[in-house]
Motif scaffolding. Structure first.
Motif, short mmCIF file in Angstrom:
data_model
loop_
_atom_site.label_atom_id
_atom_site.label_comp_id
_atom_site.label_asym_id
_atom_site.label_seq_id
_atom_site.Cartn_x
_atom_site.Cartn_y
_atom_site.Cartn_z
N THR A 46 4.40 9.01 6.52
CA THR A 46 4.08 7.73 5.88
C THR A 46 3.61 7.90 4.45
N SER A 47 3.12 9.08 4.11
CA SER A 47 2.72 9.32 2.72
C SER A 47 2.75 10.81 2.44
N LEU A 48 2.99 11.12 1.17
CA LEU A 48 2.97 12.50 0.71
C LEU A 48 2.58 12.48 -0.75
N GLY A 49 1.38 12.99 -1.03
CA GLY A 49 0.87 12.99 -2.40
C GLY A 49 0.91 11.60 -2.98
N THR A 50 1.45 11.50 -4.20
CA THR A 50 1.51 10.21 -4.89
C THR A 50 2.90 9.58 -4.83
N LEU A 51 3.77 10.11 -3.97
CA LEU A 51 5.11 9.54 -3.84
C LEU A 51 5.05 8.12 -3.30
N GLY A 68 -0.46 14.79 3.01
CA GLY A 68 0.30 13.66 3.52
C GLY A 68 -0.22 13.18 4.85
N VAL A 69 0.48 12.19 5.39
CA VAL A 69 0.13 11.61 6.69
C VAL A 69 1.40 11.44 7.49
N MET A 70 1.34 11.84 8.75
CA MET A 70 2.44 11.64 9.69
C MET A 70 1.92 10.73 10.80
N ARG A 71 2.73 9.76 11.17
CA ARG A 71 2.36 8.87 12.28
C ARG A 71 3.08 9.31 13.55
N LEU A 72 2.60 8.83 14.68
CA LEU A 72 3.29 9.09 15.93
C LEU A 72 4.67 8.45 15.89
N ALA A 73 5.63 9.08 16.49
CA ALA A 73 6.99 8.55 16.54
C ALA A 73 7.11 7.53 17.67
N THR A 74 7.98 6.59 17.46
CA THR A 74 8.32 5.63 18.51
C THR A 74 9.68 6.00 19.08
N ALA A 75 10.03 5.38 20.16
CA ALA A 75 11.36 5.61 20.74
C ALA A 75 12.44 5.21 19.72
N ARG A 76 12.18 4.15 18.99
CA ARG A 76 13.12 3.69 17.96
C ARG A 76 13.34 4.78 16.90
N ASP A 77 12.25 5.46 16.50
CA ASP A 77 12.37 6.54 15.51
C ASP A 77 13.32 7.63 15.99
N GLU A 78 13.30 7.91 17.27
CA GLU A 78 14.13 8.98 17.81
C GLU A 78 15.56 8.51 18.11
N LEU A 79 15.74 7.20 18.31
CA LEU A 79 17.08 6.68 18.60
C LEU A 79 17.90 6.35 17.35
N LEU A 80 17.27 5.78 16.34
CA LEU A 80 18.02 5.34 15.15
C LEU A 80 18.77 6.46 14.44
N PRO A 81 18.24 7.67 14.34
CA PRO A 81 19.02 8.72 13.69
C PRO A 81 20.37 8.98 14.37
N LEU A 82 20.47 8.70 15.65
CA LEU A 82 21.72 8.93 16.36
C LEU A 82 22.86 8.05 15.85
N TYR A 83 22.51 6.93 15.20
CA TYR A 83 23.51 6.02 14.64
C TYR A 83 23.81 6.32 13.18
N LEU A 90 -6.83 5.50 20.55
CA LEU A 90 -5.57 6.19 20.35
C LEU A 90 -5.41 6.52 18.88
N ARG A 91 -5.22 7.77 18.61
CA ARG A 91 -5.02 8.22 17.23
C ARG A 91 -3.53 8.21 16.94
N THR A 92 -3.11 7.46 15.93
CA THR A 92 -1.68 7.30 15.65
C THR A 92 -1.25 7.95 14.34
N GLU A 93 -2.17 8.38 13.52
CA GLU A 93 -1.82 9.00 12.25
C GLU A 93 -2.56 10.32 12.09
N PHE A 94 -1.89 11.29 11.50
CA PHE A 94 -2.41 12.64 11.37
C PHE A 94 -2.23 13.14 9.95
N ALA A 95 -3.31 13.47 9.29
CA ALA A 95 -3.25 14.01 7.93
C ALA A 95 -2.82 15.47 8.00
N PHE A 96 -2.14 15.92 6.96
CA PHE A 96 -1.71 17.32 6.91
C PHE A 96 -1.67 17.78 5.46
#
Length: 157
Positions: free
Chosen positions: A95-100, A59-74, A36-42
């Motif tokens: 999860t990362s972007l350049g040297t940030l 940068g790198v983006m990881r797969l979202a969890t249900a928690r990731d989609e629910l927490l913004p609602l609060y 299972l691939r969970t992280e994607f470089a872009f």
């Protein structure tokens, strides 16, 4: 859960290191394909410009969890303006972007609109459809090909 880094379409190291087909045991080859691939470089089309003027593109983006989609609602900002959901959600899954050091909602807020649109599209591809490849047709010659949203700059395929 195993993390696999890199852009889509990258050949696994065992297939890259001069090995011939069939040299790895069948079980090992099967495990490589089903991991299972969970992280994607872009690479962002324009790049985020920080307060010092440094441009951050990779940068790198990881797969979202249900928690990731629910927490913004609060989040009060989302309750006040539902369009802010995108900002909060992207700040959680990048999860990362350049040297940030960290990716906050402030970083996403200050990205160019074209980069946010790119990240929204990548998010939909990897989370809803499970891949980062899209079918593309050249508007000039009608040639059909596949492009990978996770990696490579605009215009590369």
């Amino acid at each position: 859960m195993q993390r696999i880094h890199g852009t889509a379409g990258v050949v696994p190291a065992s297939e890259h290191a001069g090995t011939t087909a069939g040299t790895a045991p069948p079980q090992e080859r099967r495990d490589e394909r089903s991991a299972l691939r969970t992280e994607f470089a872009f690479d962002l089309p324009r790049g985020y410009v920080d307060q010092d003027g440094t441009v951050h593109r990779s940068g790198v983006m990881r797969l979202a969890t249900a928690r990731d989609e629910l927490l913004p609602l609060y989040d009060a900002r989302v309750q006040e303006n539902p369009a802010y959901t995108t900002v909060v959600l992207l700040s959680r899954v990048i999860t990362s972007l350049g040297t940030l050091g960290s990716i906050t909602s402030n970083v996403v807020e200050n990205m160019f609109a074209s980069d946010v649109a790119f990240l929204q599209s990548l998010y939909r591809q990897v989370n809803a459809e499970g891949h980062t490849r899209i079918a593309v047709t050249c508007p000039e010659c009608s040639h059909r090909f596949t492009a990978d949203l996770a990696g490579g700059r605009l215009g590369e395929s």
